[in-house]
Design a protein around this motif. Structure first.
Motif, short mmCIF file in Angstrom:
data_model
loop_
_atom_site.label_atom_id
_atom_site.label_comp_id
_atom_site.label_asym_id
_atom_site.label_seq_id
_atom_site.Cartn_x
_atom_site.Cartn_y
_atom_site.Cartn_z
N ILE A 63 70.34 51.48 -22.15
CA ILE A 63 71.63 50.89 -21.80
C ILE A 63 71.64 49.46 -22.30
CG2 ILE A 63 73.17 50.25 -19.90
CD1 ILE A 63 71.55 52.34 -18.19
N GLU A 64 72.69 49.10 -23.02
CA GLU A 64 72.76 47.75 -23.53
C GLU A 64 73.51 46.85 -22.56
OE1 GLU A 64 74.66 48.55 -27.19
OE2 GLU A 64 72.84 49.32 -28.12
N PHE A 65 73.11 45.60 -22.54
CA PHE A 65 73.87 44.65 -21.72
C PHE A 65 73.80 43.26 -22.32
CE2 PHE A 65 70.62 42.06 -19.70
CZ PHE A 65 69.47 42.84 -19.79
N LYS A 82 64.04 38.93 -27.15
CA LYS A 82 64.00 40.34 -26.81
C LYS A 82 63.82 40.44 -25.31
CE LYS A 82 61.08 42.58 -29.59
NZ LYS A 82 59.88 43.34 -29.99
N LEU A 83 64.74 41.07 -24.65
CA LEU A 83 64.59 41.28 -23.21
C LEU A 83 64.77 42.75 -22.91
CD1 LEU A 83 64.43 40.50 -20.23
CD2 LEU A 83 66.84 39.88 -20.31
N GLU A 84 63.73 43.34 -22.35
CA GLU A 84 63.78 44.76 -22.04
C GLU A 84 63.42 44.97 -20.58
OE1 GLU A 84 62.32 45.62 -26.58
OE2 GLU A 84 61.04 46.22 -24.92
N LEU A 85 64.31 45.62 -19.86
CA LEU A 85 64.06 45.93 -18.46
C LEU A 85 63.76 47.41 -18.35
CD1 LEU A 85 67.08 43.96 -16.92
CD2 LEU A 85 64.79 43.12 -17.46
N TYR A 86 62.54 47.72 -17.94
CA TYR A 86 62.13 49.12 -17.86
C TYR A 86 62.23 49.63 -16.42
CZ TYR A 86 60.11 48.40 -22.49
OH TYR A 86 59.93 48.13 -23.81
N ASN A 129 74.06 39.12 -20.86
CA ASN A 129 74.17 38.28 -19.67
C ASN A 129 74.04 36.83 -20.07
OD1 ASN A 129 73.16 36.72 -17.28
ND2 ASN A 129 73.69 38.66 -16.29
N CYS A 169 66.89 54.94 -14.56
CA CYS A 169 68.33 54.83 -14.60
C CYS A 169 68.93 55.56 -13.39
CB CYS A 169 68.89 55.38 -15.90
SG CYS A 169 68.78 57.17 -16.03
N VAL A 176 72.57 45.11 -36.11
CA VAL A 176 73.05 43.88 -35.49
C VAL A 176 74.17 43.25 -36.31
CG1 VAL A 176 70.96 43.31 -34.23
CG2 VAL A 176 71.18 42.59 -36.61
N LEU A 205 68.31 47.90 -21.00
CA LEU A 205 67.72 48.56 -19.84
C LEU A 205 67.17 49.88 -20.39
CD1 LEU A 205 70.74 47.99 -17.49
CD2 LEU A 205 68.41 47.39 -16.82
N ILE A 206 65.90 50.14 -20.16
CA ILE A 206 65.29 51.32 -20.75
C ILE A 206 64.73 52.23 -19.66
CG2 ILE A 206 63.47 52.14 -22.29
CD1 ILE A 206 63.71 49.20 -23.53
N CYS A 207 65.22 53.43 -19.59
CA CYS A 207 64.74 54.35 -18.57
C CYS A 207 63.42 54.95 -19.02
CB CYS A 207 65.76 55.45 -18.29
SG CYS A 207 65.18 56.58 -17.01
#
Lengths: 164, 164
Positions: free
Chosen positions: B114-116, B140-144, B118, B147, B96, B105-107
């Motif tokens: 994938i980093e994003f 921490k925000l993780e979207l599972y 917002n 992809c 960092v 975004l985690i497949c």
DNA sequence: TCGAAATTGAATTTAGATTTCAAAATGAGA
DNA sequence: TCTCATTTTGAAATCTAAATTCAATTTCGA
């Protein structure tokens, strides 16, 4: 441990029916161990294996912690529970059977966990997913920091300092 | 492992200076082990202890994995690194130091990350925190989910493979 | 250069979680 | 209700990431 609004007898019969249904679906057997573990689990919000084991042991000390592990794993497969990893420590299992998904505010000083829901955030998450042609199945949002009480105590962030 | 845009010699001298400064601040010693570990860490995006150890060993096989653990821990204290726990497996350390906070975004099929960023989401997070009189230090925000590629493959969830 | 203090690496330990396996329980069919 | 193949259980052993211990080595200020 917080108690849910519905009386525990209702929760008990509901959870038993739910469990029974899922077991039949998957050709598994209904054991009194599974019944007790599931009932106690579904009666609360989130818990570690250790803590659930302790609760279970109060009612039936003969049940081993391994069975608690195994039963929680089953509940996860059926999406009645969800594993969660705060930090590197023990796994926390969320009860997701009876309420909507929620996110967490986590106090890094006193470890208090506050749950919240925010529709707007979810909306923008969907937007991000669309932008990347990604299909979200679940998400985890954790906001770390100091809760109201710990801010007031004027505790200076012991080890971890500012970052946002 | 991806390479960053700045040439590695620039990264090297930057990271060395940064490390040196932090060590002095805390009255710690600059060892060639710390130098090498930090340099290799700061050259990439996110990595496990094991993988970083393997990289380090290529340059100096005499360095032990414990020193990699210890050095990463130091980098975390100084907020050049951040621990991350995807699932129950190994800890991933995010670099960092050189870029803004990002979410993931985690497949769940191919384990691609994938980093994003917002801004809107961050804004609403602040709103939530205000509502609870909570002071956020990090989040921490993780979207599972699946992809683009894995959706197209119409894959049924199998074992997850290596990081992309 | 010297020497106190910090750091290192190997081995050991810890802790959460999983696997193994014999014994026990379950439940479908007779 | 009884039988018995199949599943499940609990204890112990195992596995893994990570932390701790400690003697030997390295660093760095005087």
């Amino acid at each position: 441990m917080r108690t849910r609004s519905p009386s525990s007898s209702i929760v008990k019969s509901q959870s038993k029916a739910l469990l029974h249904a899922r077991l039949r679906e998957h050709g598994l057997k209904l054991t009194h161990q599974r019944e007790l573990i599931a009932e106690l689990f579904l009666r609360q919000d989130h818990i570690t294996v250790e803590d659930l084991y302790r609760e279970v042991a109060k009612k039936d000390p003969s049940i081993g912690i391994i069975t608690v592990y195994r039963t929680l794993k089953l509940l996860c497969q059926w999406e009645l529970a969800q594993e969660r990893h705060f930090g590197k420590g023990k796994t926390i299992y969320d009860n997701v059977a009876q309420k909507a998904h929620h996110d967490h505010l986590i106090c890094t000083h006193c470890a208090r966990i506050i749950e919240f829901e925010n529709f707007q955030i979810e909306k923008f998450q969907e937007q991000v997913a669309r932008d990347h042609e990604f299909h979200i199945t679940f998400h985890k949002l954790e906001l770390y920091g100091l809760c109201k009480a710990c801010r007031r105590d004027d505790v200076r962030p012991s080890r971890r300092s500012e970052h946002a």
